[in-house]
Design an enzyme around this catalytic site. Structure first.
Site, PDB file in Angstrom:
ATOM      1  N   HIS A  91      27.682 -23.795  37.340  1.00 48.82           N
ATOM      2  CA  HIS A  91      26.261 -23.516  37.542  1.00 48.82           C
ATOM      3  C   HIS A  91      25.856 -22.150  36.989  1.00 48.82           C
ATOM      4  O   HIS A  91      24.753 -22.006  36.474  1.00 48.82           O
ATOM      5  CB  HIS A  91      25.904 -23.588  39.028  1.00 48.82           C
ATOM      6  CG  HIS A  91      25.697 -24.991  39.498  1.00 48.82           C
ATOM      7  ND1 HIS A  91      26.730 -25.763  39.962  1.00 48.82           N
ATOM      8  CD2 HIS A  91      24.596 -25.773  39.547  1.00 48.82           C
ATOM      9  CE1 HIS A  91      26.259 -26.958  40.291  1.00 48.82           C
ATOM     10  NE2 HIS A  91      24.971 -26.990  40.040  1.00 48.82           N
ATOM     11  N   GLY A  92      26.704 -21.184  37.126  1.00 48.46           N
ATOM     12  CA  GLY A  92      26.298 -19.867  36.636  1.00 48.46           C
ATOM     13  C   GLY A  92      27.434 -18.875  36.671  1.00 48.46           C
ATOM     14  O   GLY A  92      28.409 -19.034  37.408  1.00 48.46           O
TER      15      GLY A  92
END
Lengths: 380, 518
Positions: free
Chosen positions: B332-333
């Site tokens: 996701h990040g």
């Protein structure tokens, strides 16, 4: 499936038509497309007052007028600068009152003025003490109200419906008048003229009740220490320093700036002096003097006139245009540059004819007389 | 270009739609090329920098896919080498663009402790959708390696990767779902039933994003903006902000996915449904079967199962779950908060599986909690985890947790002063307004709390997009347009028409989709 598509289309078209009709109405009353509003005001042969019922952040509107007229003189400040009139001046003038409610706003305005090629010669900067109170966050005014809308939107409709529903006299919108723009302009018969000065006709004629009868609301605000009236001992030196830098910047742009503390109503002025809880006001003046920043202090209105001035106020901390005419005359007595652009004869006549009133006679009064809207027992 | 922008809705979409079916009448090839070019334009609109990366990624992966699925004599000898090279190349590109600075920042923390000078960060912009198109292609390569797939047409492969409805933020699609559709002649002919279903899904998605997500999102933004200015959140505003974020991300991402499904249906292509009312889940396992289904499926098929899944005993299964979710979080990040978020969910899943196993034969303790209790525990756990997902730093997350646990006291509206004497002093109640003075004009605590209640009710009571079009979407299974129950619901159709106009009216503040950053 055909009936499904037809129903979808029916929903789309019927709601689309409602939206279209409502959008046209809002465009006509001046709540959509700021440029159109300013153009209508500037080109109208009779005076048109404008006040949005949706957006109370006046910056975009005032800046647009400023950009259009490119005046030689301006008034800067909060709502406490809005009563300075174009008619007081011999030269072109725009009132930017309402654009600056703290030091941060001042910095923004100075920056925006600097990017335009034609700048005013002179600015009168009306300063509120509370911008410098170290008990009030320096960023307190950072959140802007909703942006002035360019297109119809759901939130715009919501605000518009809210504004109309909140006012019992919505019949004024039918038919839409030609000399008022903006929902508040029409519903409250109040607004800005084409030079940015504010006229509140409905309050002074008693059509709408004042919200500061006998100055009680302002008194209560100061006594409770709420909002802008929070007590404090010191002025924040960082804010004074930023203020000084902004003034320097104005001077470097060739704009001679006169700093003025506008008056409080006489009972409020006495209350503040008596309470001893607002030491930051004195501290501010000391800090400004220490920095050799000159200012004109009219916070006590008796410095303008020794008689009864209560009737010349809209509320506890907003003087009417007669008070501001007195301020203009007082500034002219001390400042030669200002004296050159002021219309002395007009000012003297205006003050003489309207003494004791909050609003001198204008084309917007429509012949209606000012009443004792503050219920303080004064002759109008 | 965003789906929720005027230029997309009134410019790009009508032009591409008309061009596609006009060309489709004459030639599938031309229609396919048109759609590919339009997709590349969609991707490069506003910022052309990432376009060469996308195109070269497609070309390279197509080349490796062809080598991996080749049945030529002797080709099998190097297949393992090819698959390693291809997957490593994909991960290296993803790692460079997405994780290089994360790695440098982490190393700098260690260097700082050892009194060494820090390393400069790399000046690199994250290409939009890189995680999505990289994972889509890795799955393709893995399946080519296992000889499950063989794609001969470059155009279909290019379209499979670039197809604009899913390119930027998913759903993560599988080639087995897409390639046959691109090969089918009927895809290039206008199908009124699919167009209707597409309009339904698109309208619902647009409304979710521009009405609900953007509206409620202001309250989570307010909480985290105040945090960055050093304001300690109190009980009610912490919970309002955290819940607002839970609904913002749900309506934002599921709105995007619905729009993607709807847009794709307009072009005759069926995309998988990505959400199935996740906030109705009664345990965490159930939650992950309903939330971002295409990512969960990808992680299960290409990470959890290759790690051994549940085939290597209980302890190894829980470890696999946690590792899978940690990597899912990292996907996701590039931040430790995302990794932690994944780890927390992995832990929740492991506990959930362990509980089920432990009490599956017990007669006294049920293997699953009563539904209401299960729903409550799941929801609170998910909301707590979302705080990590939203927070910029661990410190910010901890500040919110302190607020949610009441450790910063409770701020109540001023008019309540003197009316709630019965509340104990240790609650540290102050009557200063729920958001005090830190709330901007046009927002109010009442509105924030009201929105949270509204979104809770909507997410629990209303049918989701899958409920509405899920069965209808199986058009290939013999349903004719007239038989579809949805098409008999005229009031719903009328309401959707109104909803579409209302959504268009809410487009004046175009906000980015949260998943664009991944």
């Amino acid at each position: 499936m055909k009936s499904f598509i037809r129903s979808f289309g029916a929903g789309l078209c019927s709601s689309g038509l409602i939206v279209l009709a409502f959008s046209l109405f809002l465009y006509r009353v001046g709540e959509i497309d700021l440029d159109h509003v300013v153009a209508r005001q500037q080109t109208s042969t009779k005076g048109v007052l404008f006040c949005s019922g949706i957006n109370h952040d006046f910056y975009a509107y005032k800046y647009s007028i400023y950009r259009t007229l490119q005046p030689e003189a301006i008034a800067i400040g909060s709502s406490r600068a809005m009563e300075m009139r174009r008619r007081f001046f011999k030269t072109s003038f725009v009132n930017l009152g309402g654009c600056v409610s703290n030091v941060q706003h001042l910095e923004r305005l100075v920056s925006d003025i600097s990017v335009l090629p034609n700048r005013p010669r002179l600015a009168v900067l009306f300063v509120d003490f509370w911008w410098f109170n170290d008990r009030i966050s320096s960023d307190s005014g950072k959140y802007q109200a909703v942006e002035y809308p360019r297109y119809p939107s759901l939130s715009l409709f919501g605000y518009a419906i809210g504004a109309v529903a909140a006012h019992p006299n919505w019949g004024r919108l039918i038919p839409i008048p030609n000399d008022r723009l903006g929902l508040m302009g029409i519903l409250f018969n109040a607004g800005f003229d084409r030079f940015g000065s504010f006229y509140d006709i409905s309050t002074i004629t008693g059509e709408v009740g004042s919200n500061d009868v006998q100055f009680k609301t302002t008194e209560s605000g100061f006594e409770k220490g709420e909002g802008r009236f929070v007590p404090g001992r010191y002025a924040d030196p960082r804010l004074v320093s930023r203020f000084a830098l902004a003034l320097d910047r104005l001077e470097s742009l060739g704009i001679h700036t006169i700093v003025v503390f506008p008056p409080l109503a006489p009972p409020i002025c006495k209350l503040v002096a008596r309470s001893g809880r607002f030491g930051y006001i004195g501290d501010l003046k000391t800090q400004l003097s220490n920095r050799h920043l000159s200012f004109m202090d009219f916070s006590d209105p008796q410095t303008l006139y020794s008689g009864d001035l209560r009737g010349e106020f809209f509320d506890g901390f907003h003087g009417g245009d007669v008070i501001y005419a007195r301020i203009a005359r007082a500034i002219a007595q001390q400042n030669t540059e200002f004296r050159q652009i002021i219309d002395d004869d007009y000012l003297n006549r205006f003050i003489r004819e309207n003494h004791g009133r909050a609003l001198g006679s204008t084309e917007y009064n429509e012949g209606r007389r000012e009443v004792d809207f503050l219920k303080i027992g004064v002759e109008k | 270009m965003a789906f929720n922008s005027y230029e997309f809705l009134f410019g790009f979409l009508p032009v591409v739609f008309c061009g596609y079916f006009f060309l489709g009448k004459w030639s599938q090839l031309l229609a396919g090329i048109w759609l590919s070019m339009a997709s590349l334009f969609f991707y490069g609109y506003g910022d052309l920098r990432a376009l060469p990366l996308l195109v070269s990624s497609i070309v390279c992966n197509y080349y490796f896919g062809a080598r991996l699925s080749s049945s030529a004599p002797g080709a099998g000898k190097y297949r393992r080498v090819y698959v390693y090279i291809a997957i490593c190349a994909n991960l290296t590109v993803l790692g460079f663009f997405k994780y290089a600075n994360f790695l440098i920042r982490t190393i700098n923390i260690l260097l700082l402790h050892a009194n060494y000078p820090p390393i400069d960060e790399v000046a690199v912009a994250l290409p939009v959708g890189i995680s999505f198109f990289t994972f889509t292609q890795i799955a393709f390569l893995a399946d080519c390696y296992q000889q499950k797939v063989r794609e001969q047409k470059f155009l279909h492969y290019g379209l499979f990767v670039t197809y604009f409805p899913h390119l930027v933020a998913g759903p993560i699609i599988h080639h087995s779902q897409m390639m046959p559709q691109f090969a089918r002649a009927s895809t290039y002919r206008m199908d009124p039933a699919k167009i209707c279903l597409g309009l339904v899904a698109f309208t619902l998605g647009l409304a979710k994003k521009v009405i609900l997500a953007d509206w409620i999102g202001q309250y989570s933004d307010l909480l985290f903006r105040n945090l960055s200015q050093g304001v300690a959140p109190t009980l009610i505003n912490s919970w309002t902000g955290a819940l607002a974020y839970a609904f913002q991300i749900y309506y934002d991402f599921s709105g995007y996915s619905d729009m993607a499904v709807g847009l794709s249906l307009l072009f005759g292509v069926v995309l998988p449904i990505n959400f199935n009312s996740p906030y109705k889940a009664t345990d965490i396992i159930d939650f992950w079967r309903r939330w971002h289904i295409s990512l969960s499926t990808f992680l299960r098929d290409y990470l959890y199962i290759p790690l051994g899944g549940n085939r290597l005993g209980g302890a190894r299964r829980y470890l696999n779950l946690i590792v899978t979710m940690l990597l899912g979080g990292l996907w996701h990040g590039a931040s430790w908060t995302f990794v932690l978020w994944g780890g927390v969910h992995g832990f929740f899943l492991a506990v959930n599986h362990a509980w089920r196993k432990l009490f599956s034969r017990s007669t006294r303790i049920p293997s699953s909690l009563p539904k209401v209790v299960g729903w409550g525990v799941t929801s609170v756990s998910v909301v707590f985890a979302w705080v990590l997902f939203r927070a910029g730093t661990l410190r910010e997350a901890m500040d919110v947790y302190r607020g949610m646990l009441g450790m910063n006291g409770i701020a109540l509206p001023v008019p309540l002063a003197g009316r709630v004497h019965f509340l104990p002093a240790w609650l540290r109640i102050e009557f200063i307004g729920i958001w005090n003075e830190s709330i901007p004009a046009g927002m109010s605590a009442t509105e924030g709390i009201g929105l949270v209640i509204l979104c809770t009710v909507l997410s629990l009571i209303l049918p989701n997009t899958a409920d509405l079009i899920g069965t209808e979407i199986r058009l290939d299974q013999g349903n004719s347009a007239g038989q579809m129950p949805l098409f008999r619901r005229r009031k719903l159709a009328f309401g959707l028409g109104v909803l579409f106009v209302v959504s268009i009216l809410s487009l004046h503040r175009v906000t980015r989709f949260i998943y664009f950053q991944f």
